[in-house]
Design a protein around this motif. Sequence first.
Motif, short mmCIF file in Angstrom:
data_model
loop_
_atom_site.label_atom_id
_atom_site.label_comp_id
_atom_site.label_asym_id
_atom_site.label_seq_id
_atom_site.Cartn_x
_atom_site.Cartn_y
_atom_site.Cartn_z
N ILE A 167 -37.30 -46.33 -33.48
CA ILE A 167 -37.08 -47.71 -33.05
C ILE A 167 -37.28 -48.68 -34.21
N ALA A 168 -38.33 -48.44 -34.99
CA ALA A 168 -38.58 -49.30 -36.15
C ALA A 168 -37.40 -49.26 -37.12
N ARG A 169 -36.84 -48.08 -37.33
CA ARG A 169 -35.68 -47.95 -38.22
C ARG A 169 -34.48 -48.72 -37.68
N ALA A 170 -34.30 -48.69 -36.36
CA ALA A 170 -33.14 -49.34 -35.75
C ALA A 170 -33.22 -50.86 -35.84
N VAL A 171 -34.44 -51.42 -35.84
CA VAL A 171 -34.57 -52.88 -35.78
C VAL A 171 -34.92 -53.51 -37.12
N ILE A 172 -35.23 -52.70 -38.13
CA ILE A 172 -35.72 -53.25 -39.40
C ILE A 172 -34.71 -54.20 -40.04
N GLY A 173 -33.42 -53.94 -39.87
CA GLY A 173 -32.41 -54.78 -40.48
C GLY A 173 -31.97 -55.96 -39.63
N ARG A 174 -32.67 -56.20 -38.52
CA ARG A 174 -32.31 -57.28 -37.59
C ARG A 174 -30.81 -57.25 -37.27
N PRO A 175 -30.37 -56.19 -36.61
CA PRO A 175 -28.94 -56.03 -36.34
C PRO A 175 -28.43 -57.08 -35.36
N GLU A 176 -27.12 -57.29 -35.39
CA GLU A 176 -26.51 -58.23 -34.45
C GLU A 176 -26.45 -57.64 -33.04
N VAL A 177 -26.32 -56.31 -32.98
CA VAL A 177 -26.33 -55.60 -31.70
C VAL A 177 -27.32 -54.45 -31.83
N LEU A 178 -28.22 -54.31 -30.85
CA LEU A 178 -29.14 -53.18 -30.79
C LEU A 178 -28.80 -52.35 -29.57
N VAL A 179 -28.53 -51.07 -29.77
CA VAL A 179 -28.18 -50.14 -28.70
C VAL A 179 -29.29 -49.09 -28.64
N ALA A 180 -29.93 -48.95 -27.48
CA ALA A 180 -31.06 -48.04 -27.35
C ALA A 180 -30.87 -47.11 -26.16
N ASP A 181 -30.92 -45.81 -26.42
CA ASP A 181 -30.71 -44.80 -25.38
C ASP A 181 -32.07 -44.25 -24.94
N GLU A 182 -32.53 -44.67 -23.76
CA GLU A 182 -33.83 -44.25 -23.21
C GLU A 182 -34.94 -44.42 -24.26
N PRO A 183 -35.13 -45.63 -24.80
CA PRO A 183 -36.06 -45.81 -25.92
C PRO A 183 -37.52 -45.65 -25.57
N THR A 184 -37.87 -45.68 -24.29
CA THR A 184 -39.29 -45.57 -23.91
C THR A 184 -39.60 -44.21 -23.27
N GLY A 185 -38.69 -43.27 -23.40
CA GLY A 185 -38.85 -41.99 -22.71
C GLY A 185 -39.96 -41.11 -23.23
N ASN A 186 -40.44 -41.35 -24.46
CA ASN A 186 -41.46 -40.48 -25.05
C ASN A 186 -42.75 -41.21 -25.41
N VAL A 187 -42.95 -42.38 -24.81
CA VAL A 187 -44.16 -43.14 -25.09
C VAL A 187 -44.88 -43.46 -23.79
N ASP A 188 -46.17 -43.79 -23.91
CA ASP A 188 -46.94 -44.12 -22.71
C ASP A 188 -46.55 -45.51 -22.21
N PRO A 189 -46.92 -45.85 -20.96
CA PRO A 189 -46.50 -47.14 -20.38
C PRO A 189 -46.90 -48.35 -21.22
N GLU A 190 -48.09 -48.33 -21.82
CA GLU A 190 -48.53 -49.47 -22.62
C GLU A 190 -47.62 -49.65 -23.84
N MET A 191 -47.29 -48.56 -24.54
CA MET A 191 -46.41 -48.65 -25.70
C MET A 191 -45.00 -49.01 -25.27
#
Length: 239
Positions: A156-180
């Motif tokens: 996720i950090a790699r995807a957002v580091i360049g402040r893209p015009e469009v961010l596409v995320a496929d199940e980005p919270t599937g491997n983290v706990d609810p707080e994260m």
Amino acid sequence: MSTRAEGEIVHFDNVGLRYSTDREVLSDLSFTLFPGRFYFLTGASGAGKTSLLRLLYLAQRPSRGVIRMFGKDAITTPRSGLPAMRRRIGVVFQDFRLVPHLSAFDNIALPLRVAGFSEGEIAGPVSDILEWVGLADRRDARPATLSGGEQQRIAIARAVIGRPEVLVADEPTGNVDPEMAVKLLRLFELLNRQGTTVVVATHDVHLLKKVSSPLIMRLDRGRLSDPTGALRYPPRRPS
């Protein structure tokens, strides 16, 4: 073919996708995404969410229809022109796709290096985002030594580091706990407030309640329904 609406960033017109001679996995997709909006793409497993995202980040050409990205016809754009278009899109893959021989720091820095930033320009932002996702102490770790949740945060950090015009995320919270998961959604919201169009694919309906006034696109057996007007919502007026 429909004309381009003012302010649109993505436009699909009667798009269909099939991977073989079998039936289409996506059918008759017509919608417009506007700058600065936050979209959730929902649907049951097998509904076609990942296939639609592949079209959005230009990894797949449709079988029919028209796709416009950033005011250009993405289908007729020469292959040589696609990398520049893709650099305007950040992608969080479901399977992470980290480079195995690179450290966490270098995986995150990769988009900035490809874009031509100097090492002096890269160090601060990468260190800051490592701190933000709680992995400052893992900056030198390679992907094989990271847990699934840690790899997800690096992706996720790699995807957002360049402040893209469009961010596409496929199940980005599937491997983290609810707080994260909530923390990562807050990062997406911050990017969205700064102008990034965000599209998050998820089957977790509880996430939809964590974002203020998202627009919801629901896929059902390869076709889109429109419960919140996401497919025709006008650009948000400046505050």
